[in-house]
Design a protein around this motif. Structure first.
Motif, PDB file in Angstrom:
ATOM      1  N   ALA A   1     -13.142  -3.954   2.904  1.00 47.27           N
ATOM      2  CA  ALA A   1     -12.407  -3.768   4.163  1.00 47.27           C
ATOM      3  C   ALA A   1     -10.903  -3.895   3.954  1.00 47.27           C
ATOM      4  CB  ALA A   1     -12.888  -4.782   5.200  1.00 47.27           C
ATOM      5  N   GLN A   2     -10.495  -4.876   3.144  1.00 45.23           N
ATOM      6  CA  GLN A   2      -9.060  -5.079   2.886  1.00 45.23           C
ATOM      7  C   GLN A   2      -8.481  -3.960   2.029  1.00 45.23           C
ATOM      8  OE1 GLN A   2      -7.037  -7.443   4.119  1.00 45.23           O
ATOM      9  NE2 GLN A   2      -8.715  -8.315   5.324  1.00 45.23           N
ATOM     10  N   LEU A   3      -9.253  -3.501   1.049  1.00 43.70           N
ATOM     11  CA  LEU A   3      -8.780  -2.403   0.201  1.00 43.70           C
ATOM     12  C   LEU A   3      -8.625  -1.120   1.015  1.00 43.70           C
ATOM     13  CD1 LEU A   3     -10.962  -3.031  -3.006  1.00 43.70           C
ATOM     14  CD2 LEU A   3      -8.505  -3.462  -2.729  1.00 43.70           C
ATOM     15  N   ALA A   4      -9.510  -0.917   1.980  1.00 43.25           N
ATOM     16  CA  ALA A   4      -9.424   0.274   2.837  1.00 43.25           C
ATOM     17  C   ALA A   4      -8.161   0.266   3.687  1.00 43.25           C
ATOM     18  CB  ALA A   4     -10.659   0.352   3.740  1.00 43.25           C
ATOM     19  N   GLN A   5      -7.624  -0.929   3.933  1.00 43.21           N
ATOM     20  CA  GLN A   5      -6.394  -1.043   4.713  1.00 43.21           C
ATOM     21  C   GLN A   5      -5.151  -0.969   3.840  1.00 43.21           C
ATOM     22  OE1 GLN A   5      -6.593  -4.610   7.091  1.00 43.21           O
ATOM     23  NE2 GLN A   5      -8.586  -4.074   7.982  1.00 43.21           N
ATOM     24  N   GLY A   6      -5.347  -0.752   2.538  1.00 44.85           N
ATOM     25  CA  GLY A   6      -4.217  -0.581   1.634  1.00 44.85           C
ATOM     26  C   GLY A   6      -3.780  -1.837   0.923  1.00 44.85           C
ATOM     27  N   ASN A   7      -4.501  -2.941   1.098  1.00 45.39           N
ATOM     28  CA  ASN A   7      -4.143  -4.196   0.424  1.00 45.39           C
ATOM     29  C   ASN A   7      -4.618  -4.172  -1.023  1.00 45.39           C
ATOM     30  OD1 ASN A   7      -3.041  -5.434   2.785  1.00 45.39           O
ATOM     31  ND2 ASN A   7      -5.132  -5.831   3.495  1.00 45.39           N
ATOM     32  N   ALA A   8      -3.833  -4.752  -1.907  1.00 40.52           N
ATOM     33  CA  ALA A   8      -4.192  -4.812  -3.321  1.00 40.52           C
ATOM     34  C   ALA A   8      -5.221  -5.913  -3.551  1.00 40.52           C
ATOM     35  CB  ALA A   8      -2.955  -5.082  -4.171  1.00 40.52           C
ATOM     36  N   LEU A   9      -6.134  -5.709  -4.490  1.00 45.50           N
ATOM     37  CA  LEU A   9      -7.155  -6.704  -4.786  1.00 45.50           C
ATOM     38  C   LEU A   9      -6.526  -8.030  -5.198  1.00 45.50           C
ATOM     39  CD1 LEU A   9     -10.182  -7.338  -5.125  1.00 45.50           C
ATOM     40  CD2 LEU A   9      -9.983  -6.546  -7.502  1.00 45.50           C
ATOM     41  N   SER A  10      -5.449  -7.967  -5.976  1.00 48.56           N
ATOM     42  CA  SER A  10      -4.798  -9.188  -6.452  1.00 48.56           C
ATOM     43  C   SER A  10      -4.178 -10.010  -5.333  1.00 48.56           C
ATOM     44  CB  SER A  10      -3.715  -8.828  -7.482  1.00 48.56           C
ATOM     45  OG  SER A  10      -2.752  -7.964  -6.907  1.00 48.56           O
ATOM     46  N   SER A  11      -3.962  -9.394  -4.175  1.00 51.10           N
ATOM     47  CA  SER A  11      -3.361 -10.116  -3.051  1.00 51.10           C
ATOM     48  C   SER A  11      -4.398 -10.848  -2.204  1.00 51.10           C
ATOM     49  CB  SER A  11      -2.580  -9.149  -2.156  1.00 51.10           C
ATOM     50  OG  SER A  11      -3.463  -8.242  -1.497  1.00 51.10           O
ATOM     51  N   LEU A  12      -5.669 -10.601  -2.453  1.00 51.57           N
ATOM     52  CA  LEU A  12      -6.723 -11.218  -1.659  1.00 51.57           C
ATOM     53  C   LEU A  12      -7.006 -12.635  -2.149  1.00 51.57           C
ATOM     54  CD1 LEU A  12      -9.260  -8.251  -1.418  1.00 51.57           C
ATOM     55  CD2 LEU A  12      -7.386  -8.849   0.127  1.00 51.57           C
ATOM     56  N   PRO A  13      -7.553 -13.508  -1.293  1.00 52.82           N
ATOM     57  CA  PRO A  13      -7.920 -14.864  -1.718  1.00 52.82           C
ATOM     58  C   PRO A  13      -8.815 -14.825  -2.944  1.00 52.82           C
ATOM     59  CG  PRO A  13      -8.070 -14.690   0.657  1.00 52.82           C
ATOM     60  CD  PRO A  13      -7.799 -13.298   0.148  1.00 52.82           C
ATOM     61  N   PHE A  14      -8.687 -15.857  -3.774  1.00 54.55           N
ATOM     62  CA  PHE A  14      -9.368 -15.892  -5.059  1.00 54.55           C
ATOM     63  C   PHE A  14     -10.888 -15.766  -4.909  1.00 54.55           C
ATOM     64  CE2 PHE A  14     -11.044 -18.198  -8.820  1.00 54.55           C
ATOM     65  CZ  PHE A  14     -10.485 -17.399  -9.808  1.00 54.55           C
ATOM     66  N   ASN A  15     -11.450 -16.454  -3.902  1.00 54.97           N
ATOM     67  CA  ASN A  15     -12.909 -16.413  -3.735  1.00 54.97           C
ATOM     68  C   ASN A  15     -13.396 -15.023  -3.335  1.00 54.97           C
ATOM     69  OD1 ASN A  15     -11.542 -16.994  -1.235  1.00 54.97           O
ATOM     70  ND2 ASN A  15     -13.532 -17.325  -0.285  1.00 54.97           N
ATOM     71  N   ILE A  16     -12.555 -14.280  -2.594  1.00 59.16           N
ATOM     72  CA  ILE A  16     -12.913 -12.899  -2.220  1.00 59.16           C
ATOM     73  C   ILE A  16     -12.898 -12.008  -3.451  1.00 59.16           C
ATOM     74  CG2 ILE A  16     -12.254 -10.920  -0.812  1.00 59.16           C
ATOM     75  CD1 ILE A  16     -13.324 -13.256   0.783  1.00 59.16           C
ATOM     76  N   GLN A  17     -11.895 -12.187  -4.305  1.00 56.88           N
ATOM     77  CA  GLN A  17     -11.828 -11.411  -5.542  1.00 56.88           C
ATOM     78  C   GLN A  17     -13.069 -11.659  -6.413  1.00 56.88           C
ATOM     79  OE1 GLN A  17      -8.072 -11.535  -7.742  1.00 56.88           O
ATOM     80  NE2 GLN A  17      -7.055 -12.391  -5.939  1.00 56.88           N
ATOM     81  N   GLU A  18     -13.450 -12.934  -6.530  1.00 56.79           N
ATOM     82  CA  GLU A  18     -14.611 -13.266  -7.365  1.00 56.79           C
ATOM     83  C   GLU A  18     -15.888 -12.625  -6.818  1.00 56.79           C
ATOM     84  OE1 GLU A  18     -14.830 -17.541  -7.792  1.00 56.79           O
ATOM     85  OE2 GLU A  18     -13.981 -17.360  -9.801  1.00 56.79           O
ATOM     86  N   GLY A  19     -16.066 -12.709  -5.493  1.00 55.74           N
ATOM     87  CA  GLY A  19     -17.253 -12.118  -4.887  1.00 55.74           C
ATOM     88  C   GLY A  19     -17.300 -10.616  -5.092  1.00 55.74           C
ATOM     89  N   TYR A  20     -16.152  -9.964  -4.954  1.00 54.66           N
ATOM     90  CA  TYR A  20     -16.067  -8.511  -5.128  1.00 54.66           C
ATOM     91  C   TYR A  20     -16.453  -8.110  -6.550  1.00 54.66           C
ATOM     92  CZ  TYR A  20     -13.944  -3.874  -5.544  1.00 54.66           C
ATOM     93  OH  TYR A  20     -13.716  -2.536  -5.780  1.00 54.66           O
ATOM     94  N   LEU A  21     -15.894  -8.810  -7.540  1.00 57.59           N
ATOM     95  CA  LEU A  21     -16.161  -8.467  -8.939  1.00 57.59           C
ATOM     96  C   LEU A  21     -17.611  -8.774  -9.318  1.00 57.59           C
ATOM     97  CD1 LEU A  21     -12.841  -9.748 -10.567  1.00 57.59           C
ATOM     98  CD2 LEU A  21     -13.507  -7.384 -10.108  1.00 57.59           C
TER      99      LEU A  21
ATOM    100  N   SER B   1     -21.983 -11.061  -1.740  1.00 58.03           N
ATOM    101  CA  SER B   1     -22.140 -10.002  -0.739  1.00 58.03           C
ATOM    102  C   SER B   1     -21.004 -10.011   0.278  1.00 58.03           C
ATOM    103  CB  SER B   1     -23.487 -10.158  -0.033  1.00 58.03           C
ATOM    104  OG  SER B   1     -23.616  -9.226   1.014  1.00 58.03           O
ATOM    105  N   ARG B   2     -20.686 -11.198   0.785  1.00 63.36           N
ATOM    106  CA  ARG B   2     -19.624 -11.308   1.783  1.00 63.36           C
ATOM    107  C   ARG B   2     -18.250 -11.039   1.175  1.00 63.36           C
ATOM    108  NH1 ARG B   2     -21.939 -16.860   4.648  1.00 63.36           N
ATOM    109  NH2 ARG B   2     -23.754 -15.874   5.664  1.00 63.36           N
ATOM    110  N   GLY B   3     -18.048 -11.518  -0.058  1.00 62.12           N
ATOM    111  CA  GLY B   3     -16.783 -11.256  -0.724  1.00 62.12           C
ATOM    112  C   GLY B   3     -16.553  -9.774  -0.959  1.00 62.12           C
ATOM    113  N   TYR B   4     -17.624  -9.080  -1.349  1.00 63.38           N
ATOM    114  CA  TYR B   4     -17.517  -7.638  -1.577  1.00 63.38           C
ATOM    115  C   TYR B   4     -17.190  -6.905  -0.281  1.00 63.38           C
ATOM    116  CZ  TYR B   4     -18.857  -2.862  -2.794  1.00 63.38           C
ATOM    117  OH  TYR B   4     -18.858  -1.500  -2.983  1.00 63.38           O
ATOM    118  N   ALA B   5     -17.885  -7.267   0.802  1.00 61.37           N
ATOM    119  CA  ALA B   5     -17.652  -6.597   2.087  1.00 61.37           C
ATOM    120  C   ALA B   5     -16.223  -6.830   2.579  1.00 61.37           C
ATOM    121  CB  ALA B   5     -18.652  -7.103   3.119  1.00 61.37           C
ATOM    122  N   GLU B   6     -15.741  -8.060   2.444  1.00 65.40           N
ATOM    123  CA  GLU B   6     -14.379  -8.372   2.890  1.00 65.40           C
ATOM    124  C   GLU B   6     -13.354  -7.642   2.032  1.00 65.40           C
ATOM    125  OE1 GLU B   6     -11.183  -9.977   4.941  1.00 65.40           O
ATOM    126  OE2 GLU B   6     -13.318  -9.918   5.468  1.00 65.40           O
ATOM    127  N   ALA B   7     -13.580  -7.604   0.716  1.00 68.62           N
ATOM    128  CA  ALA B   7     -12.638  -6.937  -0.179  1.00 68.62           C
ATOM    129  C   ALA B   7     -12.572  -5.443   0.106  1.00 68.62           C
ATOM    130  CB  ALA B   7     -13.031  -7.190  -1.637  1.00 68.62           C
TER     131      ALA B   7
END
Length: 585
Positions: free
Chosen positions: A170-190, A162-168
């Motif tokens: 937020a970061q994607l909305a700012q234009g950041n690429a998913l691959s640039s996010l910390p590994f644990n955030i990517q896992e939570g999002y997926l 849940s937290r990984g998805y919310a953080e991802a």
């Protein structure tokens, strides 16, 4: 009211406990053979300490404090060293089941004994949740390595996803690429994105954590015990793997990753307190072997200190290697040792680490899952819990009901809880136990209750009358000289957009620490308290203040629940309450 206060302070002295231990036919373990020597105890200590801490929570600590977290390992080891000496005194003078619960019964009395017994549920059982979660991380990493991957939503807890998805998002909305996010955030999002749902509820659970908990609980239920030889072999395996990590990883260190050494300052380092302390909680498991030591008075304190020193050296070196191999902020993962080698394309080493971690953490899970039901059993035999908790299986000779309850307490939260949430709760509970054990030594010295004719280990007496006040003055001087900014922040009632109560509530634990420190300093000066248990009490209490008001709130809620159970059941059913002979107070 006076009668109530008198009754909740009723206690058993050490001689009475030893007498009950020898004459009661109900107490399991009275025929244990004293075969453990110093080398066996050191091996047992290392086996208990080098588990989830070094294979998992060291990553969270490094991510919070950077390379500077290595200093926190040293400070925490010193605090544990004070506590280890206090545990050793109790373990050698009262070599019976129950650990800190028994020690508190002999020193503080029944109410505090109940509180610490209730607290030990958090230390052992809930702590095992973290071990199960980390075991799951390594197990799924191994399966992924051989092409048998488990969907992320079946191998990750609900909170992390849940937290990984919310953080991802937020970061994607700012234009950041998913691959640039910390590994644990990517896992939570997926995991959140791909999980099936019932309405708005996502079906996300850590199934491997549930599986290992069920398996270990079954093994404990049928009475499996690890022999000295097995324990020594497991320790050897763990040490070999750690030395491989250090020696191979040293060639991939980038010194630039060590600068800055403390990227988030002192506060950033201290954020890793719970993760670092969680790495050490296994040392008190040595005290539970008192009944099986050839010479507990001599070997228990030596084993505790030797195990602490060896493990601290390994922790410090390993923290420097990990933060040197990859940037510290990437280490907030459940399997940091395997992760860093995957990052530098050494998948074979990562696989070896992951496999060894599976064995290492399963053994730790077994040790503590075996110990927790026996604490409940001791409380039940004192009448503070229903008799069913002390029921011994006729065939397997284990506390069957208590073992099953412990299994459920670990298995269900392991499905959904976050690793950090669990280690924070475990650390504050363990620190509280250490505070009471250190305080108990001071009280035991006042009672002068040492079993007659028995030479026991005593914490070396150093009169703190003048030393402690001097240390307090020096400490204040260092604070004003090197951490003036921290003092100004503490005195301020504004923190960003927060002000008033929202700011003050976070200062309450530290204010409480200052008050206790002032009281203890005065008492030490007037009553010549022994310095080592006093320093143990204060250092562990300070570490508790670093765990935040949220964890204090949860901890206090847990204790209040325990007090309700005590006054509705334990207070009236206590064996001391029903005893006809006079009770020492």
């Amino acid at each position: 009211m006076n009668e109530l206060l008198k009754n909740i302070r009723r206690r058993k002295n050490a001689s009475a406990m030893l007498s009950d231990y020898h004459k009661s036919g109900e107490i399991a373990g009275t025929d244990l053979v004293r075969t453990l020597q110093l080398k066996d105890l050191v091996s047992f200590g290392i086996a208990a300490i080098i588990g989830a801490g070094i294979f998992s929570t060291i990553g969270n600590a490094s991510a919070a404090g950077g390379p500077g977290v290595s200093l926190l390992f040293i400070f925490t080891a010193i605090a544990c060293g004070f506590s280890a000496l206090c545990y050793a005194q109790f373990a050698s003078s009262i070599p019976v089941s129950g650990s800190a619960y028994t020690y508190a019964y002999a020193s503080f009395g029944e109410l505090v004994a109940w509180i610490i017994g209730w607290d030990l549920l958090m230390e052992y059982a809930i702590g095992n949740i973290a071990v199960a979660i980390s075991w799951s991380d390594y197990f799924t990493a191994v399966l992924n390595g051989v092409g048998l991957g488990i969907p992320k939503y079946l191998s990750m807890d609900y909170l992390s996803a849940s937290r990984g998805y919310a953080e991802a998002v937020a970061q994607l909305a700012q234009g950041n690429a998913l691959s640039s996010l910390p590994f644990n955030i990517q896992e939570g999002y997926l995991a959140w994105l791909n999980a099936p749902a019932i309405g708005n509820f996502k079906l996300i659970a850590d199934i491997p954590a549930l599986g290992i908990t069920a398996l270990i609980t079954y093994l404990v239920y049928v009475g499996v015990k690890e022999s000295k030889r097995t324990a020594n072999m497991l320790v050897l395996l763990k040490l070999i793997v750690i030395l491989i990590v250090i020696s191979v990883g040293a060639f991939y260190i980038n010194p630039d990753n060590w600068s800055p050494f403390a990227p988030n300052g002192v506060s950033g380092i201290l954020k890793g307190v719970s993760a670092v302390f969680f790495a050490y909680i296994g040392f008190d498991a040595i005290s539970t072997t008192a009944e099986e030591c050839e010479n507990p008075q001599r070997d228990l304190p030596r084993a505790m200190i030797i195990a602490l020193i060896l493990c601290t050296v390994l922790y410090v070196i390993l923290a420097l290697v990990l933060t040197g191999m990859v940037p510290y902020y990437e280490l907030a993962v459940g399997d940091p040792l395997a992760f860093v080698f995957s990052r530098v394309n050494l998948d074979a080493i990562a696989g070896i680490v992951a496999v060894s971690a599976i064995v290492a953490m399963a053994s730790v899970l077994l040790v503590f899952q075996y110990g927790q039901p026996r604490i409940w059993m001791s409380m039940s035999r004192d009448g503070l819990l229903p008799k069913v908790f002390s029921r011994i299986h006729p065939k397997y000779k284990t506390p069957s009901f208590a073992t099953i309850v412990t299994g459920f307490v670990v298995a269900i939260p392991a499905l959904f809880m976050n690793l950090t949430e669990v280690t924070d709760l475990t650390s504050i509970g363990t620190l509280f136990a250490f505070v009471l054990v250190c305080g108990g030594v001071l009280i035991q010295e006042d009672y002068h209750e040492v079993p007659a004719g028995k030479k026991i280990f005593r914490v070396p007496y150093i009169n703190g009358k003048y030393i402690l006040p001097l240390l307090m003055i020096v400490g204040l001087g260092v604070l004003f000289t090197y951490n003036r900014e921290g003092i100004d922040t503490f005195l301020s009632m504004r923190n960003g957009t927060e002000q008033g109560w929202d700011v003050f509530k976070h200062k309450i634990p530290l204010i409480g620490f200052f008050i206790v420190t002032a009281v203890i300093t005065v008492l030490t000066f007037t009553r010549n308290f022994s310095l080592i248990p006093v320093l143990g009490l204060l250092t562990n209490l300070y570490l508790m203040t670093e765990l935040g008001i949220t964890n204090w709130s949860r901890f206090l809620i847990w204790l209040v629940l325990g007090l309700i159970i005590y006054f509705f059941y334990g207070y009236k059913n206590s064996k001391l309450a029903k005893a006809e002979e006079p009770v020492s107070v």
